[in-house]
Design an enzyme around this catalytic site. Structure first.
Site, PDB file in Angstrom:
ATOM      1  N   HIS A   1      -5.894  -6.435  13.717  1.00  0.00           N
ATOM      2  CA  HIS A   1      -4.641  -5.686  13.722  1.00  0.00           C
ATOM      3  C   HIS A   1      -4.237  -5.439  15.163  1.00  0.00           C
ATOM      4  CE1 HIS A   1      -1.533  -3.327  11.755  1.00  0.00           C
ATOM      5  NE2 HIS A   1      -1.676  -2.408  12.696  1.00  0.00           N
TER       6      HIS A   1
ATOM      7  N   TYR B   1      14.659  31.256   2.862  1.00  0.00           N
ATOM      8  CA  TYR B   1      13.485  32.006   3.302  1.00  0.00           C
ATOM      9  C   TYR B   1      13.700  32.547   4.718  1.00  0.00           C
ATOM     10  CZ  TYR B   1      10.465  30.658  -0.593  1.00  0.00           C
ATOM     11  OH  TYR B   1       9.897  30.515  -1.837  1.00  0.00           O
TER      12      TYR B   1
ATOM     13  N   ARG C   1       1.206 -10.308   7.338  1.00  0.00           N
ATOM     14  CA  ARG C   1       1.153  -9.123   6.481  1.00  0.00           C
ATOM     15  C   ARG C   1       2.407  -8.275   6.733  1.00  0.00           C
ATOM     16  NH1 ARG C   1      -3.592  -9.267   9.376  1.00  0.00           N
ATOM     17  NH2 ARG C   1      -2.995  -7.338  10.467  1.00  0.00           N
TER      18      ARG C   1
ATOM     19  N   LYS D   1       0.846  -1.194   0.000  1.00  0.00           N
ATOM     20  CA  LYS D   1       0.000   0.000   0.000  1.00  0.00           C
ATOM     21  C   LYS D   1       0.881   1.244   0.000  1.00  0.00           C
ATOM     22  CE  LYS D   1      -0.448   0.092   5.058  1.00  0.00           C
ATOM     23  NZ  LYS D   1      -1.378   0.127   6.198  1.00  0.00           N
TER      24      LYS D   1
ATOM     25  N   CYS E   1      12.732  24.261   0.844  1.00  0.00           N
ATOM     26  CA  CYS E   1      11.753  24.841  -0.078  1.00  0.00           C
ATOM     27  C   CYS E   1      10.950  23.729  -0.740  1.00  0.00           C
ATOM     28  CB  CYS E   1      12.462  25.680  -1.126  1.00  0.00           C
ATOM     29  SG  CYS E   1      13.575  26.927  -0.437  1.00  0.00           S
ATOM     30  N   MET E   2       9.993  24.122  -1.584  1.00  0.00           N
ATOM     31  CA  MET E   2       9.144  23.136  -2.238  1.00  0.00           C
ATOM     32  C   MET E   2       9.944  22.212  -3.151  1.00  0.00           C
ATOM     33  SD  MET E   2       5.768  23.679  -4.636  1.00  0.00           S
ATOM     34  CE  MET E   2       4.741  24.248  -3.286  1.00  0.00           C
ATOM     35  N   ASP E   3      10.927  22.780  -3.876  1.00  0.00           N
ATOM     36  CA  ASP E   3      11.620  21.993  -4.901  1.00  0.00           C
ATOM     37  C   ASP E   3      13.127  21.915  -4.705  1.00  0.00           C
ATOM     38  OD1 ASP E   3       9.119  21.823  -6.402  1.00  0.00           O
ATOM     39  OD2 ASP E   3       9.468  23.951  -6.789  1.00  0.00           O
TER      40      ASP E   3
ATOM     41  N   ARG F   1     -10.405   0.690  15.663  1.00  0.00           N
ATOM     42  CA  ARG F   1     -10.360   1.396  14.389  1.00  0.00           C
ATOM     43  C   ARG F   1     -11.408   0.708  13.537  1.00  0.00           C
ATOM     44  NH1 ARG F   1      -4.498   1.757  11.602  1.00  0.00           N
ATOM     45  NH2 ARG F   1      -5.114  -0.366  11.060  1.00  0.00           N
TER      46      ARG F   1
END
Length: 706
Positions: free
Chosen positions: A495, A600, A554, A373, A648-650, A467
């Site tokens: 679980h 920044y 699992r 997953k 930063c973002m990138d 859950r």
């Protein structure tokens, strides 16, 4: 060191004494002092060296033999090294009269295939032939059959080597060996000698160590004592034709490698090319030392004094080999990604190893279900599923129906269990792609049942996690789920909420959950129905409660060779290897004066003349912003560089002050190994204030997985 790390540093450390032992065999360092002591050193104890190198090769090669291209690359690289070594020694061979026309073709064929083109170069044809035979034996006969065959071949080699006097006493057997010795000079070769030690190394790679270094060290000492006694007996009764093969030698090598691995020493990868060069060059150094001593009139000191002769050869060989250790050696996949800004590397051998390790812990009748997953915890679901299928895993778990469809469309044929909730709108997908849906309540079962689609389901039971799931004590709800018209219930699972911790309170809570689960399965059985395949354990459930009778385990985070946090202790401690490395490229380097701010909000201030590297990785790639301002960092040129300022973002900045020569195009390793240093995913996650599961699963899709 984290239990998820590879523990083979001891192999690197022993390469140096092994190389020194090989040089001792060819120089006789103790001859001037005592012939008996020299014979014991060079003809008995030093015989450990070459089998050690064979076994280490088998350790890393044989577990990966089925990966496409691995064996071919090894053979090509070894053959190339053999060819270059042969060219290096051509002048010496010519000077010695090797190329006399009489019998040259047969002599060349024998030496190229078996004996080696120079006396120590026999190692190369031996490892080439052994590396061809062992995968063939394993593929045709399996591990046990291959071990028997390699043992038989080694026994035949013994009769042509250390126990040749027994062979010579039987004329028919002696005649057979006389024929063999027309093909090669010694049974110390790739047919009789190398396969057993290669196979020993491969077997050890699949074995979990259960003994301490102290106990293994004692076993090694006892086996060395047996080797010494055997060697003395062979010399006393003049049994040997050539003394390279001993009955006790495989036992010594087996315990030597186990002991070295149990020492848990740091890896020293630079010793690998150094000792390889030392092995190849030291006979040339013998020639140079003897020739130089003759020219300088120092024969008495540097040749006739065996200890000084040995020291001079070792020193010269070390000096000539040193450049091979200090030359920069960049990671192969780093070179491959010259144009990428950031990427993820997946170690397929590590994943296969982890599958083997976890599989060895499974109870009888239990299968491993690979949890892929969240894009296989950030590793790449299709890539991981393909490797798992090749390794024999047939069952997978995902979070959503869409993830399951993606697997099915990629060719996965086994069970695909959807762990999360799917509404009625997903019913057509579940039925069409034969996905097994988790049912979490009686109402959920009725909702899916009313769609009319035939769907296989597993019943999720809440035993204390609170859950998803139907209460373990709700008999009526369990009955509703198991008696629907269109749903076929093929399993039941729960679980464990606290399986990762081993405090008395958490163990009691887990045992109560286990009791409740089996009670719920008993309730279904009391109704005259089958609860289906039962499964309780995820990764920590297996590592801490490994012997529960279940149909599946699992395996999630452990499959990828890491745990959720650094320093975690589990009841079972398989040697798991991290699968994922996160790397990015330096795109620009800036020099800042003292007091200058960067990033920044001026979040980084140079406290003195500083150098910062701009790296093409940011929080949009999944590298957490919480690792800003020195909380996180990367390895650049094998040294640690902290994050400078805010991520930063990138992109982000690394403070590379004090790391000489950093330039655009260099690789920064945020998770994984660079040289002798490692940044573990557990450590990066802890610094980010989270767990490894979150850190890895949030690595973004624009990072190519290779």
């Amino acid at each position: 060191m984290s239990p998820a790390c590879r523990r083979t540093g001891g192999f690197d450390w022993f390469r140096l004494p092994a190389a020194l032992l090989v040089a001792a065999v060819h120089t006789g360092p103790l001859l001037s002092l005592s012939t008996e002591a020299n014979d014991l050193l060079t003809d008995v104890l030093a015989r450990l060296a070459v089998p050690f190198f064979f076994a280490v090769t088998g350790y890393f090669l044989l577990p990966r033999r089925t990966e496409r291209g691995v064996l071919a690359r090894f053979l090509k690289k070894t053959a190339l090294l053999y060819g270059l070594s042969t060219l290096l020694y051509l002048p010496v061979l010519a000077y010695s009269g090797y190329f006399q026309p009489e019998g040259l073709p047969g002599r060349l064929a024998r030496d190229l295939i078996f004996d080696g083109t120079f006396y120590h170069l026999w190692y190369f044809p031996a490892v080439l032939l052994g590396a061809l035979l062992c995968p063939l034996f394993l593929g045709k006969l399996g591990a046990r059959g291959a071990a028997v065959l390699c043992g038989v071949l080694y026994g035949l080699g013994l009769l042509g080597d250390s126990y040749y006097a027994l062979t010579a006493a039987l004329p028919p057997l002696r005649a057979a060996y006389d024929v063999l010795f027309h093909c090669f000079t010694y049974t110390r070769n790739g047919l009789f000698f190398a396969p057993l030690f290669l196979l020993l190394g491969g077997a050890l790679a699949r074995r979990e160590e259960g003994r301490s270094a102290g106990r293994l060290g004692l076993a090694l000492l006892l086996s060395l004592a047996a080797l010494t006694v055997e060697g003395l007996v062979i010399r006393r009764y003049a049994l040997a034709r050539f003394d390279a093969l001993y009955l006790s030698l495989p036992v010594c090598v087996w315990f030597l490698l186990r002991w070295l691995r149990a020492l848990d020493l740091p890896e020293r990868p630079k010793l690998r090319p150094f000792t390889g060069a030392f092995y190849i060059l030291h006979p040339l150094c013998i020639v140079l030392v003897r020739g130089g001593a003759k020219i300088l009139g120092l024969t008495g000191l540097l040749v006739e004094n065996s200890l000084m002769h040995y020291a001079a050869v070792v020193l010269l060989a070390a000096l000539l080999s040193l450049p091979f250790a200090v030359l920069p050696r960049r990671h192969r996949s780093m070179r491959h990604r010259d144009g990428a800004r950031a990427w993820i590397e997946l170690d397929t051998a590590a994943l296969r190893h982890n599958l083997d390790q976890l599989g060895s812990l499974l109870p009888q009748g239990c299968a491993l279900m690979a949890v892929v997953k969240a894009n296989a915890y950030g590793h790449g679901d299709l890539e991981v599923a393909r490797i798992c299928r090749q390794a024999g895993v047939e069952d997978f778990a995902v979070a959503t129906a869409e993830e399951g469809v993606r697997l099915r469309q990629s060719g996965v044929r086994g069970l695909i269990l959807v762990l999360g909730y799917s509404g009625a709108e997903a019913a057509p997908l579940l039925a069409r792609f034969r996905l097994t849906q988790t049912v979490v309540s009686g109402e959920h079962a009725r909702l899916l049942d009313r769609t009319g689609f035939p769907i296989q389901v597993h019943c999720k039971v809440d035993t204390g996690m609170h859950r998803l799931g139907v209460s373990w004590a709700d008999r009526e709800e369990l009955q509703r789920i198991y008696t629907t018209r269109n749903l076929r219930v093929t399993g039941m699972f729960t679980h464990l909420a606290a399986a990762e911790r081993l405090t008395p309170e958490d163990q009691a809570r887990t045992r109560e959950q286990v009791r409740r689960f089996y009670a719920a399965a008993g309730v279904v059985q009391d109704m005259g129905l089958s609860p289906g395949a039962l499964h309780i354990q995820s990764s920590y459930g297996l590592l801490n409660y490994g012997q529960l009778p279940c149909a599946y385990v699992r395996a999630g985070i452990a499959l990828y060779g890491v745990l959720s946090a650094p320093g975690e202790h589990t009841a079972l401690t398989p040697r798991l290897h991290p699968v994922l490395s996160l790397r990015a490229r330096v795109v620009q380097v800036r020099t800042l004066e003292s007091g200058v701010c960067a990033g920044y909000d001026g979040s980084f201030t140079a406290e003195g003349p500083s150098v910062v590297a701009v790296v093409g990785l940011g929080y949009a790639d999944g590298y957490p912003r919480s690792l800003s301002c020195g909380a996180g960092g990367a390895l650049v040129r094998g040294r640690y560089a902290p994050v400078a300022g805010r991520i930063c973002m990138d992109q982000l900045l690394l403070d590379v002050t004090g790391i000489p020569g950093v330039a655009p195009g260099d690789v920064a390793t945020f998770i994984g190994r660079d040289g002798d240093r490692v940044i573990a995913a557990e450590e990066a996650a802890q610094a980010a204030g989270t767990i490894t599961n979150e850190l890895l699963s949030r690595l973004g899709p624009r990072l190519e997985r290779i």
